[in-house]
Design a protein around this motif. Sequence first.
Motif, mmCIF file in Angstrom:
data_model
loop_
_atom_site.group_PDB
_atom_site.id
_atom_site.type_symbol
_atom_site.label_atom_id
_atom_site.label_comp_id
_atom_site.label_asym_id
_atom_site.label_seq_id
_atom_site.Cartn_x
_atom_site.Cartn_y
_atom_site.Cartn_z
ATOM 1 N N UNK A 108 0.823 -1.204 0.000
ATOM 2 C CA UNK A 108 0.000 0.000 0.000
ATOM 3 C C UNK A 108 0.853 1.249 0.000
ATOM 4 N N UNK A 109 0.307 2.294 0.583
ATOM 5 C CA UNK A 109 0.974 3.599 0.585
ATOM 6 C C UNK A 109 1.131 4.118 2.008
ATOM 7 N N UNK A 110 2.304 4.679 2.271
ATOM 8 C CA UNK A 110 2.584 5.369 3.534
ATOM 9 C C UNK A 110 2.868 6.829 3.197
ATOM 10 N N UNK A 111 2.203 7.747 3.868
ATOM 11 C CA UNK A 111 2.463 9.165 3.650
ATOM 12 C C UNK A 111 2.974 9.763 4.957
ATOM 13 N N UNK A 112 4.226 10.182 4.944
ATOM 14 C CA UNK A 112 4.867 10.782 6.117
ATOM 15 C C UNK A 112 4.775 12.296 5.998
ATOM 16 N N UNK A 113 4.417 12.943 7.097
ATOM 17 C CA UNK A 113 4.373 14.407 7.166
ATOM 18 C C UNK A 113 4.958 14.810 8.520
ATOM 19 N N UNK A 114 5.846 15.803 8.506
ATOM 20 C CA UNK A 114 6.522 16.213 9.732
ATOM 21 C C UNK A 114 6.193 17.650 10.069
ATOM 22 N N UNK A 115 5.877 17.867 11.348
ATOM 23 C CA UNK A 115 5.612 19.216 11.843
ATOM 24 C C UNK A 115 6.834 19.803 12.519
ATOM 25 N N UNK A 116 7.787 18.943 12.877
ATOM 26 C CA UNK A 116 9.045 19.399 13.468
ATOM 27 C C UNK A 116 10.075 18.300 13.274
ATOM 28 N N UNK A 117 11.265 18.538 13.747
ATOM 29 C CA UNK A 117 12.328 17.540 13.633
ATOM 30 C C UNK A 117 12.141 16.374 14.588
ATOM 31 N N UNK A 118 11.217 16.503 15.519
ATOM 32 C CA UNK A 118 11.018 15.452 16.504
ATOM 33 C C UNK A 118 9.612 14.852 16.481
ATOM 34 N N UNK A 119 8.738 15.348 15.612
ATOM 35 C CA UNK A 119 7.388 14.795 15.578
ATOM 36 C C UNK A 119 6.793 14.887 14.181
ATOM 37 N N UNK A 120 5.904 13.967 13.922
ATOM 38 C CA UNK A 120 5.233 13.915 12.635
ATOM 39 C C UNK A 120 4.087 12.932 12.685
ATOM 40 N N UNK A 121 3.694 12.476 11.526
ATOM 41 C CA UNK A 121 2.566 11.575 11.408
ATOM 42 C C UNK A 121 2.772 10.726 10.160
ATOM 43 N N UNK A 122 2.339 9.490 10.210
ATOM 44 C CA UNK A 122 2.312 8.651 9.017
ATOM 45 C C UNK A 122 0.877 8.192 8.810
ATOM 46 N N UNK A 123 0.359 8.417 7.616
ATOM 47 C CA UNK A 123 -0.949 7.892 7.220
ATOM 48 C C UNK A 123 -0.684 6.667 6.370
ATOM 49 N N UNK A 124 -1.482 5.636 6.583
ATOM 50 C CA UNK A 124 -1.286 4.422 5.800
ATOM 51 C C UNK A 124 -2.576 4.030 5.104
ATOM 52 N N UNK A 125 -2.411 3.518 3.901
ATOM 53 C CA UNK A 125 -3.535 3.083 3.091
ATOM 54 C C UNK A 125 -3.150 1.752 2.446
ATOM 55 N N UNK A 126 -3.546 0.639 3.073
ATOM 56 C CA UNK A 126 -3.183 -0.669 2.525
ATOM 57 C C UNK A 126 -3.996 -1.008 1.279
ATOM 58 N N UNK A 127 -3.407 -1.793 0.388
ATOM 59 C CA UNK A 127 -4.134 -2.267 -0.794
ATOM 60 C C UNK A 127 -5.297 -3.153 -0.381
#
Length: 181
Positions: A108-127
């Motif tokens: 599937x797809x992983x989308x990484x987004x970072x708000x700082x150098x120490x924190x972020x978020x990964x959204x995942x969308x499996x096939x």
Amino acid sequence: TTSRLAVALAAALCLSPAYATNITREFSSSWYDPSRSGHGFILEVIDSTQGKSLMAYWFTYDQQGRQIWMFGSGPVNGDSAQVTAYQASGGSFDNQFNPAAVQVAPWGTLTFRFESCDSGNVSFSPNDRALGAGSIPLRRLTRQIAELTNLLSLEKGKGQQTQDEMAALQASLAALKAENA
């Protein structure tokens, strides 16, 4: 030296709020959600002639509680990267390993987004829609700033070269902050 100064400047920019969201090689690290012990990511930012890419390894569990790894890479765009993920299966340990038995399938797809150098978020969308899409908050587990620490350490007896490098680093940071104010 110039290369040490460049590494330190890049690391310092990662620590600066004005540049916190641009993914740089200093984001190469281990990341996790403290509420999900046993799950985690290893991320590596790779610079190439085609631009920056993010290589991601996800350590997690399947629906039966068995350990699995997903892996993949994708382009970096500012504060985010979209990674096409794959899952390998069929391997075995030690002398039982047979490379011909290993199967690699799109996950599937992983989308990484970072708000700082120490924190972020990964959204995942499996096939496999039965698994369901979701997101995981990320916190940095490790930091690769040994080079910055060594450069910025101005202990007695370090010498003029390190003090000159420090002055150059401070001047560069001040100019970049003024430029982007």
